[in-house]
Design a protein around this motif. Structure first.
Motif, PDB file in Angstrom:
ATOM      1  N   ASN A 129       0.760  -1.100  -0.094  1.00  0.00           N
ATOM      2  CA  ASN A 129       0.075   0.069  -0.081  1.00  0.00           C
ATOM      3  C   ASN A 129       0.712   1.469   0.046  1.00  0.00           C
ATOM      4  OD1 ASN A 129       0.893  -0.444   2.640  1.00  0.00           O
ATOM      5  ND2 ASN A 129      -0.954   0.329   3.598  1.00  0.00           N
ATOM      6  N   PHE A 130       2.287   1.266  -0.337  1.00  0.00           N
ATOM      7  CA  PHE A 130       3.053   2.132  -0.317  1.00  0.00           C
ATOM      8  C   PHE A 130       2.849   3.075  -1.809  1.00  0.00           C
ATOM      9  CE2 PHE A 130       7.109   4.423  -1.469  1.00  0.00           C
ATOM     10  CZ  PHE A 130       7.252   5.097  -0.311  1.00  0.00           C
ATOM     11  N   PRO A 131       2.419   4.506  -1.635  1.00  0.00           N
ATOM     12  CA  PRO A 131       1.904   5.270  -2.637  1.00  0.00           C
ATOM     13  C   PRO A 131       2.833   5.457  -3.881  1.00  0.00           C
ATOM     14  CG  PRO A 131       2.287   6.563  -0.789  1.00  0.00           C
ATOM     15  CD  PRO A 131       2.507   5.239  -0.232  1.00  0.00           C
ATOM     16  N   ASP A 132       4.093   5.036  -3.764  1.00  0.00           N
ATOM     17  CA  ASP A 132       5.095   5.607  -4.830  1.00  0.00           C
ATOM     18  C   ASP A 132       5.875   4.473  -5.151  1.00  0.00           C
ATOM     19  OD1 ASP A 132       4.617   8.245  -4.227  1.00  0.00           O
ATOM     20  OD2 ASP A 132       6.016   8.623  -3.009  1.00  0.00           O
ATOM     21  N   VAL A 133       5.008   3.159  -5.236  1.00  0.00           N
ATOM     22  CA  VAL A 133       5.843   1.957  -5.712  1.00  0.00           C
ATOM     23  C   VAL A 133       6.351   1.838  -6.989  1.00  0.00           C
ATOM     24  CG1 VAL A 133       3.727   0.683  -6.071  1.00  0.00           C
ATOM     25  CG2 VAL A 133       5.808  -0.546  -5.275  1.00  0.00           C
ATOM     26  N   TRP A 134       5.529   2.827  -7.971  1.00  0.00           N
ATOM     27  CA  TRP A 134       5.681   2.568  -9.197  1.00  0.00           C
ATOM     28  C   TRP A 134       6.691   3.896  -9.782  1.00  0.00           C
ATOM     29  CZ3 TRP A 134       4.877  -1.599 -10.823  1.00  0.00           C
ATOM     30  CH2 TRP A 134       3.855  -2.495 -10.354  1.00  0.00           C
ATOM     31  N   ALA A 185      13.378  -5.549   4.576  1.00  0.00           N
ATOM     32  CA  ALA A 185      12.781  -4.705   3.613  1.00  0.00           C
ATOM     33  C   ALA A 185      11.374  -4.352   4.360  1.00  0.00           C
ATOM     34  CB  ALA A 185      12.496  -5.308   2.203  1.00  0.00           C
ATOM     35  N   GLN A 186      10.754  -5.169   4.705  1.00  0.00           N
ATOM     36  CA  GLN A 186       9.460  -5.114   5.491  1.00  0.00           C
ATOM     37  C   GLN A 186       9.515  -4.152   6.737  1.00  0.00           C
ATOM     38  OE1 GLN A 186       8.404  -9.146   6.165  1.00  0.00           O
ATOM     39  NE2 GLN A 186       7.398  -9.390   3.995  1.00  0.00           N
ATOM     40  N   GLU A 187      10.514  -4.442   7.644  1.00  0.00           N
ATOM     41  CA  GLU A 187      10.736  -3.767   8.599  1.00  0.00           C
ATOM     42  C   GLU A 187      11.152  -2.030   8.199  1.00  0.00           C
ATOM     43  OE1 GLU A 187      14.295  -5.474  10.411  1.00  0.00           O
ATOM     44  OE2 GLU A 187      13.115  -7.055  11.196  1.00  0.00           O
ATOM     45  N   ILE A 188      11.968  -2.025   7.176  1.00  0.00           N
ATOM     46  CA  ILE A 188      12.328  -0.633   6.616  1.00  0.00           C
ATOM     47  C   ILE A 188      10.989   0.168   6.216  1.00  0.00           C
ATOM     48  CG2 ILE A 188      13.433   0.709   4.989  1.00  0.00           C
ATOM     49  CD1 ILE A 188      15.597  -1.605   5.010  1.00  0.00           C
ATOM     50  N   MET A 189      10.175  -0.413   5.590  1.00  0.00           N
ATOM     51  CA  MET A 189       8.937  -0.031   4.865  1.00  0.00           C
ATOM     52  C   MET A 189       7.807   0.350   6.089  1.00  0.00           C
ATOM     53  SD  MET A 189       9.033   0.112   1.599  1.00  0.00           S
ATOM     54  CE  MET A 189       7.446   0.060   0.768  1.00  0.00           C
ATOM     55  N   HIS A 193       2.799  -1.940   4.376  1.00  0.00           N
ATOM     56  CA  HIS A 193       3.171  -3.239   4.457  1.00  0.00           C
ATOM     57  C   HIS A 193       3.634  -3.554   3.070  1.00  0.00           C
ATOM     58  CE1 HIS A 193      -0.861  -3.560   2.202  1.00  0.00           C
ATOM     59  NE2 HIS A 193      -0.273  -4.312   1.540  1.00  0.00           N
ATOM     60  N   LEU A 194       4.497  -4.636   2.976  1.00  0.00           N
ATOM     61  CA  LEU A 194       5.294  -4.957   1.639  1.00  0.00           C
ATOM     62  C   LEU A 194       5.268  -6.501   1.525  1.00  0.00           C
ATOM     63  CD1 LEU A 194       6.935  -4.175  -0.832  1.00  0.00           C
ATOM     64  CD2 LEU A 194       8.895  -4.516   0.658  1.00  0.00           C
ATOM     65  N   LYS A 195       4.628  -7.049   0.872  1.00  0.00           N
ATOM     66  CA  LYS A 195       4.563  -8.674   0.546  1.00  0.00           C
ATOM     67  C   LYS A 195       5.008  -8.968  -0.794  1.00  0.00           C
ATOM     68  CE  LYS A 195       0.974  -9.570   3.757  1.00  0.00           C
ATOM     69  NZ  LYS A 195      -0.313 -10.183   4.184  1.00  0.00           N
ATOM     70  N   TRP A 196       5.786 -10.112  -1.057  1.00  0.00           N
ATOM     71  CA  TRP A 196       6.251 -10.497  -2.310  1.00  0.00           C
ATOM     72  C   TRP A 196       5.279 -11.746  -2.690  1.00  0.00           C
ATOM     73  CZ3 TRP A 196      10.120  -8.068   0.085  1.00  0.00           C
ATOM     74  CH2 TRP A 196      10.904  -7.397  -0.654  1.00  0.00           C
ATOM     75  N   LYS A 197       4.526 -11.492  -3.943  1.00  0.00           N
ATOM     76  CA  LYS A 197       3.718 -12.471  -4.528  1.00  0.00           C
ATOM     77  C   LYS A 197       4.646 -13.546  -5.147  1.00  0.00           C
ATOM     78  CE  LYS A 197       0.227 -10.743  -6.730  1.00  0.00           C
ATOM     79  NZ  LYS A 197      -0.828  -9.920  -7.520  1.00  0.00           N
ATOM     80  N   SER A 198       5.866 -13.178  -5.765  1.00  0.00           N
ATOM     81  CA  SER A 198       6.514 -14.028  -6.348  1.00  0.00           C
ATOM     82  C   SER A 198       8.003 -13.296  -6.240  1.00  0.00           C
ATOM     83  CB  SER A 198       6.216 -14.323  -7.861  1.00  0.00           C
ATOM     84  OG  SER A 198       6.237 -13.273  -8.645  1.00  0.00           O
ATOM     85  N   VAL A 199       8.907 -14.315  -6.213  1.00  0.00           N
ATOM     86  CA  VAL A 199      10.284 -13.923  -6.260  1.00  0.00           C
ATOM     87  C   VAL A 199      11.382 -14.543  -6.960  1.00  0.00           C
ATOM     88  CG1 VAL A 199      12.228 -13.414  -4.664  1.00  0.00           C
ATOM     89  CG2 VAL A 199      10.041 -12.992  -3.746  1.00  0.00           C
ATOM     90  N   GLY A 200      12.300 -13.864  -8.065  1.00  0.00           N
ATOM     91  CA  GLY A 200      12.737 -14.659  -8.757  1.00  0.00           C
ATOM     92  C   GLY A 200      13.936 -15.587  -8.189  1.00  0.00           C
ATOM     93  N   LYS A 201      14.283 -16.537  -8.752  1.00  0.00           N
ATOM     94  CA  LYS A 201      15.007 -17.653  -8.294  1.00  0.00           C
ATOM     95  C   LYS A 201      16.384 -17.113  -7.609  1.00  0.00           C
ATOM     96  CE  LYS A 201      15.818 -21.480 -10.782  1.00  0.00           C
ATOM     97  NZ  LYS A 201      16.077 -22.451 -11.682  1.00  0.00           N
TER      98      LYS A 201
END
Length: 535
Positions: A129-134, A185-189, A193-201
């Motif tokens: 829900n961070f507003p500037d993610v894009w 990263a979640q602690e800094i944010m 909230h910040l969740k990874w729906k998918s992460v690269g290998k």
């Protein structure tokens, strides 16, 4: 680009910055584009494959020796670690921070220092829900470190996470994991909230590049990188481009040793600037000095944008009559629009001629009738091996490319390289005139220019420059031409301006002076005597 900071669980915006401000840098595409290194490599590999060149994997460089002017390279190949020998005249080392090639060069040493900063890099699809993610954004926490987020292709987000040492969890490089980096990263944010729906290998790797911090790379690319890796990658591509065309002419025995020597002269300072920028940026991140971070970014915006200015050398020769425009030796030509005569299409003149390893010679004039004697004299001598050094070099290059032509590719059908080398394999001739299209025909031009119809341009399209002033190409590049003034600009194969000069009018006498000027320029680094080159 935005900045934010968290203190005692509260986050506040510190400021916004335009990434590429128009008043500082003149760009055709003023935006940030993040592209996966794998995509770049696939494009290169695909192009090489079309030209009959394959990449051999599982081959490691071991050492080298010198024998009779050749380099004998010992390699370890395949899973059986079989040794093989390769003899070559030149060896280009692109083997990263722990370069074995560099270590094998007598007297070569790693320049710069390392630090204990540890960074994690993640590519993935995020839910937040961070507003500037894009947007490119930097988020800092006094306790936990900082995160830099950048949007990338296919709805992915690139996250650089500083893993700041503390008592809550180990952050030694031996114990860093993907989960530790994601948690940090979640602690800094927080409180967002910040969740990874998918992460690269993921795969861990470490490097101690020149002047950079120690880094952990977690993600799809398996890169040895820093928070400024975009600059590093762009710089590396320009390194390769700068070297490639010089090596091409050297291998063809068309160049003096002075040409290849300019690679270090020009690119060493760029490497030093990159190291300095990286150190300053990393220091500001580590200390949480956001004001200093913003100032460092602003001070280096031209460098970040890829704007490099080479000092004068045999390739970059200032003259006393260069005009008052933006075209300067050692710099890339700024964006400018013109109309292509052949099909009446508006084009970006600095990009319209494809890169084929050739120099571009541009003529500029207001009135073709008055400038024709000068242009005609120069064109005849460029194509005459008996009357000028430039003509002899053109003939020597034509002979070289006849014996060893570039390997054709199916993609060549989209650009038709022969359109741009009808006169010479070493030069593409181009004309930019402010004369109206209806006032002349191709038959009115010197033959060499008429044969180069795809590089005849009309200066009738105004373009916005960095200060939002409508200026046409001749005004922007040269500061305008008065009356019958006639100008010539020589652009290097890598797109940088080599030299330029303006003559009072288009008389034949000035054409003779222009040929002498061109001969002196090319004699500084080219040779038509094969025995005079490195062998």
């Amino acid at each position: 680009m935005g900045q934010a900071s968290t203190v005692d669980g509260e986050m506040s915006r510190l400021g916004r910055k335009v990434h590429y401000p128009a008043e500082d840098v003149d760009l055709l595409d003023p935006y940030l584009l993040l592209l996966h290194q794998g995509e770049l490599e696939r494009a290169f590999i695909s192009d090489l494959k079309e030209r009959g060149v394959s990449i051999r994997r599982n081959t490691a460089f071991m050492d080298l020796t010198y024998h009779a002017g050749l380099i004998e390279i010992t390699c370890k190949a395949d899973n059986e670690h079989r040794r093989s020998l390769v003899n070559t005249r030149y060896l280009v080392g692109c083997d990263g921070a722990h370069s074995a090639v560099r270590k094998s060069i007598p007297g070569a040493k790693l320049i710069g220092s390392s630090s204990d900063s540890v960074w994690g890099i993640l590519d993935g699809k995020v839910q937040t829900n961070f507003p500037d993610v894009w947007s490119k954004v930097i988020i800092g926490s006094e306790e936990a470190g900082c995160v830099m987020l950048m949007p990338r292709e296919r709805n992915l987000t690139r996250a650089y996470i500083e893993v700041k040492p503390d008592s809550r969890s180990s952050t030694s490089k031996e114990e860093i994991s993907q989960q530790v980096v994601m948690q940090r990263a979640q602690e800094i944010m927080y409180p967002f909230h910040l969740k990874w729906k998918s992460v690269g290998k993921s795969r861990q790797s470490y490097a101690f590049p020149e002047g950079s911090a120690r880094h952990v790379s977690l993600g799809l690319e398996e890169l040895l990188t820093t928070s400024t890796d975009i600059c590093s990658r762009n710089t590396a591509i320009h390194d390769a481009w700068n070297l490639a065309w010089k090596l091409n002419l050297t291998v063809r025995k068309l160049a003096k040793p002075e040409l290849l020597a300019t690679y270090e002269i020009e690119r060493r300072k760029v490497a030093q600037d990159l190291v300095r920028f990286d150190e300053e940026h990393a220091s500001a991140f580590a200390t949480g000095d956001w004001d200093n971070l913003a100032q460092n970014f602003t001070a280096n915006i031209r460098f970040i944008s890829g704007v490099v200015e080479y000092e004068p050398n045999v390739l970059n020769l200032p003259t006393r009559a260069m005009g008052f425009g933006d075209l300067r030796p050692g710099r890339l030509p700024p964006p400018a629009k013109v109309t292509r005569y052949a099909d009446a299409n508006p084009v970006d003149v600095q990009l319209d001629i494809p890169v084929l390893g050739q120099f571009r010679i541009y003529f500029f004039c207001n009135d073709l009738l008055n400038s024709r004697p000068l242009i005609d004299f120069v064109c005849r001598h460029v194509n005459n091996s008996q009357e000028s050094f430039t003509g002899r070099m053109s003939a020597a290059a034509n002979a070289s490319y006849t014996l060893q032509p570039p390997v054709a590719s199916p993609h060549d059908e989209f650009i038709y390289p022969e359109r741009y080398t009808p006169v010479s394999c070493l030069f593409t001739l181009a004309l930019v005139t402010s004369q109206a299209r209806a006032s002349f025909e191709i038959r009115d031009l010197p033959k060499a220019i008429g044969d180069s119809i795809w590089t005849v341009y009309l200066d009738d399209v105004a373009n916005s420059n960095t200060h939002s002033q409508e200026r046409r190409c001749i005004d922007k590049w040269l500061g305008g031409l008065q009356g019958n003034e006639t100008a010539i600009a020589i652009i290097r194969p890598d797109g940088y301006v080599g030299t330029l000069s303006i003559w009072q009018d288009g008389r034949r006498e000035y054409g003779e002076d222009a040929v002498r000027w061109m001969d002196e320029y090319f004699e500084g680094f080219l040779t038509d005597t094969i025995s005079a080159t490195n062998s």
